[in-house]
Design an enzyme around this catalytic site. Structure first.
Site, PDB file in Angstrom:
ATOM      1  N   GLU A   1      -5.136  -5.061  10.481  1.00 47.44           N
ATOM      2  CA  GLU A   1      -4.119  -4.032  10.705  1.00 47.44           C
ATOM      3  C   GLU A   1      -4.443  -3.288  12.007  1.00 47.44           C
ATOM      4  O   GLU A   1      -5.280  -2.370  11.996  1.00 47.44           O
ATOM      5  CB  GLU A   1      -4.102  -3.032   9.548  1.00 47.44           C
TER       6      GLU A   1
ATOM      7  N   GLY B   1       2.817   2.095  10.853  1.00 45.94           N
ATOM      8  CA  GLY B   1       3.822   3.155  10.763  1.00 45.94           C
ATOM      9  C   GLY B   1       4.552   3.456  12.054  1.00 45.94           C
ATOM     10  O   GLY B   1       5.235   4.475  12.166  1.00 45.94           O
TER      11      GLY B   1
ATOM     12  N   GLY C   1       3.001  -1.125   4.272  1.00 43.85           N
ATOM     13  CA  GLY C   1       3.030   0.304   3.938  1.00 43.85           C
ATOM     14  C   GLY C   1       4.453   0.753   3.654  1.00 43.85           C
ATOM     15  O   GLY C   1       4.973   0.568   2.550  1.00 43.85           O
ATOM     16  N   GLY C   2       5.106   1.314   4.661  1.00 46.13           N
ATOM     17  CA  GLY C   2       6.433   1.923   4.492  1.00 46.13           C
ATOM     18  C   GLY C   2       7.437   1.047   3.759  1.00 46.13           C
ATOM     19  O   GLY C   2       8.128   1.515   2.845  1.00 46.13           O
TER      20      GLY C   2
ATOM     21  N   ASN D   1       0.866  -1.174   0.000  1.00 48.28           N
ATOM     22  CA  ASN D   1       0.000   0.000   0.000  1.00 48.28           C
ATOM     23  C   ASN D   1       0.905   1.227   0.000  1.00 48.28           C
ATOM     24  O   ASN D   1       1.506   1.545   1.014  1.00 48.28           O
ATOM     25  CB  ASN D   1      -0.899  -0.038   1.253  1.00 48.28           C
ATOM     26  N   TRP D   2       0.978   1.861  -1.162  1.00 51.52           N
ATOM     27  CA  TRP D   2       1.899   3.006  -1.291  1.00 51.52           C
ATOM     28  C   TRP D   2       1.350   4.251  -0.618  1.00 51.52           C
ATOM     29  O   TRP D   2       2.040   5.258  -0.513  1.00 51.52           O
ATOM     30  CB  TRP D   2       2.205   3.281  -2.773  1.00 51.52           C
ATOM     31  N   LYS D   3       0.065   4.223  -0.233  1.00 48.01           N
ATOM     32  CA  LYS D   3      -0.591   5.383   0.393  1.00 48.01           C
ATOM     33  C   LYS D   3      -0.399   6.618  -0.494  1.00 48.01           C
ATOM     34  O   LYS D   3      -0.319   6.487  -1.712  1.00 48.01           O
ATOM     35  CB  LYS D   3      -0.086   5.562   1.831  1.00 48.01           C
TER      36      LYS D   3
ATOM     37  N   GLU E   1      -6.905   4.402   7.905  1.00 46.43           N
ATOM     38  CA  GLU E   1      -6.680   5.825   7.614  1.00 46.43           C
ATOM     39  C   GLU E   1      -7.899   6.435   6.929  1.00 46.43           C
ATOM     40  O   GLU E   1      -8.222   7.602   7.145  1.00 46.43           O
ATOM     41  CB  GLU E   1      -5.401   5.972   6.766  1.00 46.43           C
TER      42      GLU E   1
ATOM     43  N   SER F   1       3.626  -2.320  10.324  1.00 43.19           N
ATOM     44  CA  SER F   1       5.069  -2.410  10.599  1.00 43.19           C
ATOM     45  C   SER F   1       5.688  -3.748  10.187  1.00 43.19           C
ATOM     46  O   SER F   1       6.595  -4.240  10.862  1.00 43.19           O
ATOM     47  CB  SER F   1       5.350  -2.109  12.076  1.00 43.19           C
TER      48      SER F   1
ATOM     49  N   HIS G   1      -9.491   0.878   4.888  1.00 45.49           N
ATOM     50  CA  HIS G   1      -8.229   1.074   5.609  1.00 45.49           C
ATOM     51  C   HIS G   1      -8.492   2.007   6.790  1.00 45.49           C
ATOM     52  O   HIS G   1      -9.290   2.937   6.688  1.00 45.49           O
ATOM     53  CB  HIS G   1      -7.166   1.671   4.672  1.00 45.49           C
TER      54      HIS G   1
END
Ligand code: 13P
Length: 248
Positions: free
Chosen positions: A166, A172, A231-232, A10-12, A98, A210, A96
Site C-alpha cells: 500500500e 485515500g 479502504g473507502g 479495511n473499514w478503519k 496509518e 484507492s 498498516h
C-alpha cells in the site's frame, strides 16, 4: 500455481454497529462462495463480534485491523490476537501505514505482532509501502524490500501469511501508481519474500490504495497481484462486491 484472490476490506475507524451489520448482511447475501475470490472484512474491534454473527455461515470472513504483540496482560486499550480469533476472526492486518505513522510502529513491532497473530492461529496481513518522497527519490523498491525483511514473522510460510503493498501516497487520495509500477513492485516483493521463505509461488500479495470498481479489473489482472486491500470502497456493499467481481 493458482493463488486464490483475496478481496479484503479495511473499514478503519468507521461505522457504528447497525451500519456494520447492514453492510455485512449485504455482502453475505450477495457474495457467491463459488467465485474466483475469497472475501474478508476487517471491521473496528468493537464490531468484530456482531459482524461475525451476521457473516456466520456465509462465504465472507472477518478479521482484525491490528493486534498486540503479547498474548495477554496489562496493555490497556489493546486487543490480543487470541481475542480476535475467539470472536471468529481468521485474519489480522498488521503494520498498516496509518498505525506505523499514528503509533510509531517499527518493522520490529510489526514483526512481533505478526508472530503473535501466527501463534493465535490467525493469518497476518503484513502491510508495507513507500511514502511519496521515497518514491520520488527512486527508493520505493528498496524501502518496501527493507520493510518486508524487517516485518515478516519468524515461522512464516507461503500460505500462512499475506503481504499487502500500500503506497502511503495512494491511500485515500484517488491516486494510484501506474500499472507498470504496481507490476514491477509486486514482482520484486515476490522475489524478496521467496528469498526469505524458500519460495513464494503460493504467497498472496495484495495491492491497496484507492482501489475502486473502475480500476480493479486492470490491477487484479496483473500476474503478481493476488487481491486487494480496500479502504473507502469497502464501506459501500455495491462497490466492494463490484471489486470482488472484477477478480474474475
Ligand atoms: P483506500 O482504499 O481508501 O485508499 O484505503 C486503502 C487502505 O489503506 C486499505 O488498508
Amino acid at each position: 500455481m493458482t493463488r486464490r484472490v483475496l478481496i479484503a476490506g479495511n473499514w478503519k475507524m468507521n461505522l457504528l454497529r447497525a451500519e456494520g451489520e447492514a453492510l455485512a448482511a449485504a455482502l453475505a447475501e450477495n457474495f457467491a462462495a463459488d467465485g474466483a475470490a475469497d472475501m474478508l472484512v476487517c471491521p473496528p474491534a468493537t464490531l468484530i463480534a456482531p459482524v461475525a454473527a451476521v457473516l456466520h455461515g456465509s462465504a465472507v470472513s472477518v478479521g482484525g485491523q491490528d493486534c498486540h504483540m503479547k498474548p495477554s496482560g496489562a496493555h490497556t486499550g489493546d486487543v490480543a490476537a487470541a481475542m480476535i480469533k475467539d470472536l471468529g476472526g481468521s485474519y489480522v492486518i498488521v503494520g498498516h501505514s496509518e498505525r506505523r505513522a499514528d503509533h510509531d510502529e517499527s518493522d520490529a513491532t510489526v514483526k512481533a505482532k505478526a508472530e503473535a497473530a501466527l501463534s493465535a492461529g490467525l493469518v497476518p496481513i503484513v502491510c508495507v509501502g513507500e511514502t511519496e518522497a521515497e518514491r520520488d527519490a527512486g527508493k520505493a523498491e528498496a524501502v518496501v524490500e527493507s520493510q518486508i525483511r524487517g516485518s515478516l514473522p519468524d515461522g512464516a510460510t507461503e500460505t500462512g501469511i499475506v503481504i499487502a503493498y500500500e503506497p502511503v501516497w495512494a491511500i485515500g487520495t484517488g491516486r494510484t501508481p501506474t500499472i507498470d509500477d504496481i507490476a514491477s513492485m509486486h514482482a520484486h516483493m515476490r522475489k524478496v519474500a521467496a528469498s526469505m521463505l524458500g519460495g513464494a509461488d503460493a504467497l498472496r500479495l495484495l495491492y491497496g490504495g484507492s482501489v475502486k470498481p473502475g480500476n480493479a479489473v486492470e490491477i487484479l489482472g496483473l500476474a503478481d497481484v493476488d487481491g486487494a486491500l480496500v479502504g473507502g470502497a469497502s464501506l459501500k456493499a455495491e462497490d466492494f462486491l463490484a471489486i470482488a467481481t472484477a477478480a474474475g
